[in-house]
Design a protein around this motif. Structure first.
Motif, PDB file in Angstrom:
ATOM      1  N   SER A   8       0.837  -1.199   0.000  1.00  0.00           N
ATOM      2  CA  SER A   8       0.000   0.000   0.000  1.00  0.00           C
ATOM      3  C   SER A   8       0.873   1.251   0.000  1.00  0.00           C
ATOM      4  O   SER A   8       2.063   1.210   0.330  1.00  0.00           O
TER       5      SER A   8
ATOM      6  N   GLU B 112       0.618   3.641   2.069  1.00  0.00           N
ATOM      7  CA  GLU B 112       0.986   3.916   3.461  1.00  0.00           C
ATOM      8  C   GLU B 112       2.253   3.152   3.853  1.00  0.00           C
ATOM      9  O   GLU B 112       3.170   3.721   4.452  1.00  0.00           O
ATOM     10  N   ILE B 113       2.324   1.877   3.501  1.00  0.00           N
ATOM     11  CA  ILE B 113       3.528   1.104   3.830  1.00  0.00           C
ATOM     12  C   ILE B 113       4.722   1.646   3.071  1.00  0.00           C
ATOM     13  O   ILE B 113       5.808   1.819   3.648  1.00  0.00           O
TER      14      ILE B 113
ATOM     15  N   TYR C 222       6.521  -8.754   5.064  1.00  0.00           N
ATOM     16  CA  TYR C 222       5.106  -8.901   5.414  1.00  0.00           C
ATOM     17  C   TYR C 222       4.928  -8.880   6.933  1.00  0.00           C
ATOM     18  O   TYR C 222       4.082  -8.162   7.468  1.00  0.00           O
TER      19      TYR C 222
ATOM     20  N   CYS D 168       5.300  -5.459   8.477  1.00  0.00           N
ATOM     21  CA  CYS D 168       4.362  -4.421   8.036  1.00  0.00           C
ATOM     22  C   CYS D 168       2.895  -4.820   8.192  1.00  0.00           C
ATOM     23  O   CYS D 168       2.008  -4.005   7.905  1.00  0.00           O
ATOM     24  N   LYS D 169       2.614  -6.021   8.624  1.00  0.00           N
ATOM     25  CA  LYS D 169       1.230  -6.505   8.666  1.00  0.00           C
ATOM     26  C   LYS D 169       0.343  -5.719   9.624  1.00  0.00           C
ATOM     27  O   LYS D 169      -0.868  -5.677   9.436  1.00  0.00           O
TER      28      LYS D 169
ATOM     29  N   ILE E 101       0.190  -2.594   9.753  1.00  0.00           N
ATOM     30  CA  ILE E 101      -0.274  -1.441   8.981  1.00  0.00           C
ATOM     31  C   ILE E 101      -1.318  -1.880   7.957  1.00  0.00           C
ATOM     32  O   ILE E 101      -2.349  -1.232   7.792  1.00  0.00           O
ATOM     33  N   ASP E 102      -1.030  -2.980   7.260  1.00  0.00           N
ATOM     34  CA  ASP E 102      -1.936  -3.453   6.205  1.00  0.00           C
ATOM     35  C   ASP E 102      -1.659  -4.927   5.913  1.00  0.00           C
ATOM     36  O   ASP E 102      -0.566  -5.277   5.487  1.00  0.00           O
ATOM     37  N   LYS E 103      -2.650  -5.761   6.154  1.00  0.00           N
ATOM     38  CA  LYS E 103      -2.507  -7.193   5.898  1.00  0.00           C
ATOM     39  C   LYS E 103      -2.790  -7.555   4.441  1.00  0.00           C
ATOM     40  O   LYS E 103      -2.702  -8.721   4.068  1.00  0.00           O
ATOM     41  N   GLY E 104      -3.093  -6.577   3.596  1.00  0.00           N
ATOM     42  CA  GLY E 104      -3.457  -6.835   2.214  1.00  0.00           C
ATOM     43  C   GLY E 104      -2.282  -6.921   1.244  1.00  0.00           C
ATOM     44  O   GLY E 104      -2.486  -6.963   0.035  1.00  0.00           O
ATOM     45  N   MET E 105      -1.061  -6.977   1.763  1.00  0.00           N
ATOM     46  CA  MET E 105       0.110  -7.086   0.877  1.00  0.00           C
ATOM     47  C   MET E 105       0.020  -8.380   0.067  1.00  0.00           C
ATOM     48  O   MET E 105      -0.492  -9.388   0.543  1.00  0.00           O
TER      49      MET E 105
END
Length: 161
Positions: free
Chosen positions: A37, A39-40, A129, A132-133, A135-139
């Motif tokens: 994302s 953000e990441i 992953y 950073c998960k 922040i966002d688990k959608g990687m």
């Protein structure tokens, strides 16, 4: 059974005997990537991920993984690696932020280092992953593939895209 089969005469798993193979210089380059994302991307490039320097940790994890490949992949031989180098590159478009991970592995031995390079980039991606998960688990991880290999009986390989 084939000479380099991972099955013995009884059809059971075995590690291939490489004792009679000639030692040659062998290299492998593998690549993986993560789709991240905005953000990441912003937090990673500004150094503001709370868990620390993501790429430094991922690089160490990848190096450690390459050295431990035979402990994770059942039929891989332990190999004395002479070099492991991991590179990161950002590929940005209007729609995506992709972190490209490339690993080069070298040895002089009787078997190749493709699995070590592939394991290194995979563990690098998993480490990013993990860090950073929150922040966002959608990687999205991948694709992961062999770019190039040199040396050995089967000769050289270069991925054609």
């Amino acid at each position: 059974m084939l000479e380099f089969s991972h099955f013995n005469e009884q059809g059971r798993a075995r590690m291939v005997d490489i004792g009679d193979k000639h030692e040659t210089n062998r290299t492998a380059i593998a690549q993986s990537s993560l789709l991240l994302s905005e953000e990441i991307y912003n937090k990673m490039t500004s150094g503001s991920i709370e868990k620390g320097d993501v790429l430094a940790i991922a690089q160490i994890a990848g190096i450690m993984a390459a050295k431990q490949t035979s402990h994770m992949i059942p039929m891989c031989h332990p190999i004395a690696l002479t070099s492991i180098d991991i590179f990161f590159q950002w590929e940005r478009t209007e729609d995506a932020n992709r972190l490209i991970i490339t690993c080069s592995v070298k040895t002089r031995g009787s078997t190749g280092v493709e699995m070590e390079a592939l394991t290194a980039v995979s563990v690098c991606a998993l480490t990013v992953y993990d860090m950073c998960k929150a922040i966002d688990k959608g990687m999205i991880i991948g694709p992961t593939f062999l770019v190039k290999k040199t040396g050995g009986k089967s000769g050289n390989f270069t991925r054609i895209e």
